[in-house]
Design a protein around this motif. Sequence first.
Motif, short mmCIF file in Angstrom:
data_model
loop_
_atom_site.label_atom_id
_atom_site.label_comp_id
_atom_site.label_asym_id
_atom_site.label_seq_id
_atom_site.Cartn_x
_atom_site.Cartn_y
_atom_site.Cartn_z
N GLY A 32 -7.05 9.33 -3.61
CA GLY A 32 -8.01 10.36 -3.93
C GLY A 32 -7.30 11.48 -4.63
N SER A 33 -7.16 12.60 -3.97
CA SER A 33 -6.45 13.72 -4.53
C SER A 33 -4.97 13.59 -4.24
CB SER A 33 -6.99 15.02 -3.90
OG SER A 33 -6.18 16.09 -4.26
N SER A 34 -4.13 13.93 -5.22
CA SER A 34 -2.70 13.86 -4.98
C SER A 34 -2.26 14.97 -4.03
CB SER A 34 -1.93 13.95 -6.29
OG SER A 34 -2.15 15.19 -6.91
N ALA A 35 -3.13 15.97 -3.82
CA ALA A 35 -2.81 17.05 -2.89
C ALA A 35 -2.65 16.53 -1.47
CB ALA A 35 -3.90 18.12 -2.94
N GLU A 36 -3.27 15.41 -1.18
CA GLU A 36 -3.16 14.84 0.15
C GLU A 36 -1.80 14.21 0.39
OE1 GLU A 36 -6.25 11.98 0.01
OE2 GLU A 36 -7.84 13.46 -0.10
N LYS A 37 -1.09 13.83 -0.69
CA LYS A 37 0.14 13.08 -0.54
C LYS A 37 1.41 13.88 -0.83
CE LYS A 37 -2.03 9.73 -2.86
NZ LYS A 37 -2.13 8.76 -3.86
N TYR A 38 1.34 14.84 -1.77
CA TYR A 38 2.53 15.54 -2.23
C TYR A 38 2.40 17.04 -2.02
CZ TYR A 38 3.17 11.12 -4.67
OH TYR A 38 3.30 9.79 -4.97
N SER A 39 3.56 17.70 -1.87
CA SER A 39 3.55 19.15 -1.73
C SER A 39 3.21 19.78 -3.07
CB SER A 39 4.92 19.63 -1.25
OG SER A 39 5.88 19.44 -2.28
N VAL A 40 2.91 21.07 -3.04
CA VAL A 40 2.56 21.80 -4.26
C VAL A 40 3.72 21.77 -5.25
CG1 VAL A 40 1.98 24.08 -5.18
CG2 VAL A 40 0.88 23.27 -3.11
N ALA A 41 4.94 21.98 -4.76
CA ALA A 41 6.11 21.98 -5.64
C ALA A 41 6.30 20.61 -6.30
CB ALA A 41 7.35 22.37 -4.85
N THR A 42 6.12 19.55 -5.54
CA THR A 42 6.27 18.21 -6.10
C THR A 42 5.21 17.94 -7.15
OG1 THR A 42 7.14 17.45 -3.98
CG2 THR A 42 6.41 15.76 -5.50
N GLN A 43 3.96 18.34 -6.87
CA GLN A 43 2.89 18.14 -7.85
C GLN A 43 3.18 18.91 -9.13
OE1 GLN A 43 -1.26 18.30 -6.46
NE2 GLN A 43 -0.37 18.61 -4.43
N LEU A 44 3.65 20.17 -9.00
CA LEU A 44 3.96 20.96 -10.19
C LEU A 44 5.10 20.33 -10.97
CD1 LEU A 44 3.64 24.64 -8.95
CD2 LEU A 44 2.23 23.48 -10.65
N MET A 45 6.10 19.81 -10.26
CA MET A 45 7.24 19.20 -10.93
C MET A 45 6.81 17.93 -11.67
SD MET A 45 10.88 17.93 -9.40
CE MET A 45 10.19 16.48 -8.66
N ILE A 46 6.05 17.08 -11.01
CA ILE A 46 5.59 15.84 -11.64
C ILE A 46 4.72 16.16 -12.86
CG2 ILE A 46 4.09 13.82 -11.34
CD1 ILE A 46 5.05 13.76 -8.40
N GLY A 47 3.78 17.08 -12.69
CA GLY A 47 2.92 17.47 -13.81
C GLY A 47 3.69 18.10 -14.93
N GLY A 48 4.64 18.97 -14.60
CA GLY A 48 5.43 19.65 -15.62
C GLY A 48 6.31 18.70 -16.41
N VAL A 49 6.97 17.78 -15.73
CA VAL A 49 7.85 16.84 -16.42
C VAL A 49 7.05 15.89 -17.31
CG1 VAL A 49 9.41 14.89 -16.06
CG2 VAL A 49 9.72 16.97 -14.75
N THR A 50 5.97 15.33 -16.79
CA THR A 50 5.16 14.44 -17.62
C THR A 50 4.51 15.20 -18.77
OG1 THR A 50 3.27 14.67 -16.12
CG2 THR A 50 4.70 12.76 -15.80
N GLY A 51 4.09 16.42 -18.53
CA GLY A 51 3.50 17.24 -19.59
C GLY A 51 4.52 17.57 -20.67
#
Length: 147
Positions: A32-51
Amino acid sequence: AGVKEDLFNVLDLAEYTKKRPWWRKVFAPNSGSSAEKYSVATQLMIGGVTGWCTGFIFQKVGKLAATAVGGGFFLLQIANHTGYIKVDWKLVERDVNKAKQQLKFHSSGNKMSPEVKSRVDEVFIFLKKNIILTGGFAGGFLLGMAS
């Protein structure tokens, strides 16, 4: 010897996958939402690197496309000026005006097919559920375009 019969549940994968959104097929059964699985910092890092990677590649491809189009136009102008080719500018103008009329006609309806609308709705729902990841991706994309 006695044969023991085990009972197995049969799952029709073709029917099962038809009812699931594409991102759940790709990522995980309960994605569902990735917020359920990863911390905010991890989500920002994954999004930032792929972006950033996407933005960097987009920038390079954009420069290549602009160079190709500009160079092609330049070569056509030289060929026209030296007499190798003759351009019928009235025909070009007529075709451009016809294309403008078709664009006005299609954009005035402002109607989207149901298939496209459902896909767009799925994308918006995914983006809303993963807003932190989306924000990181957008920031990374802009940094990738700038570098």
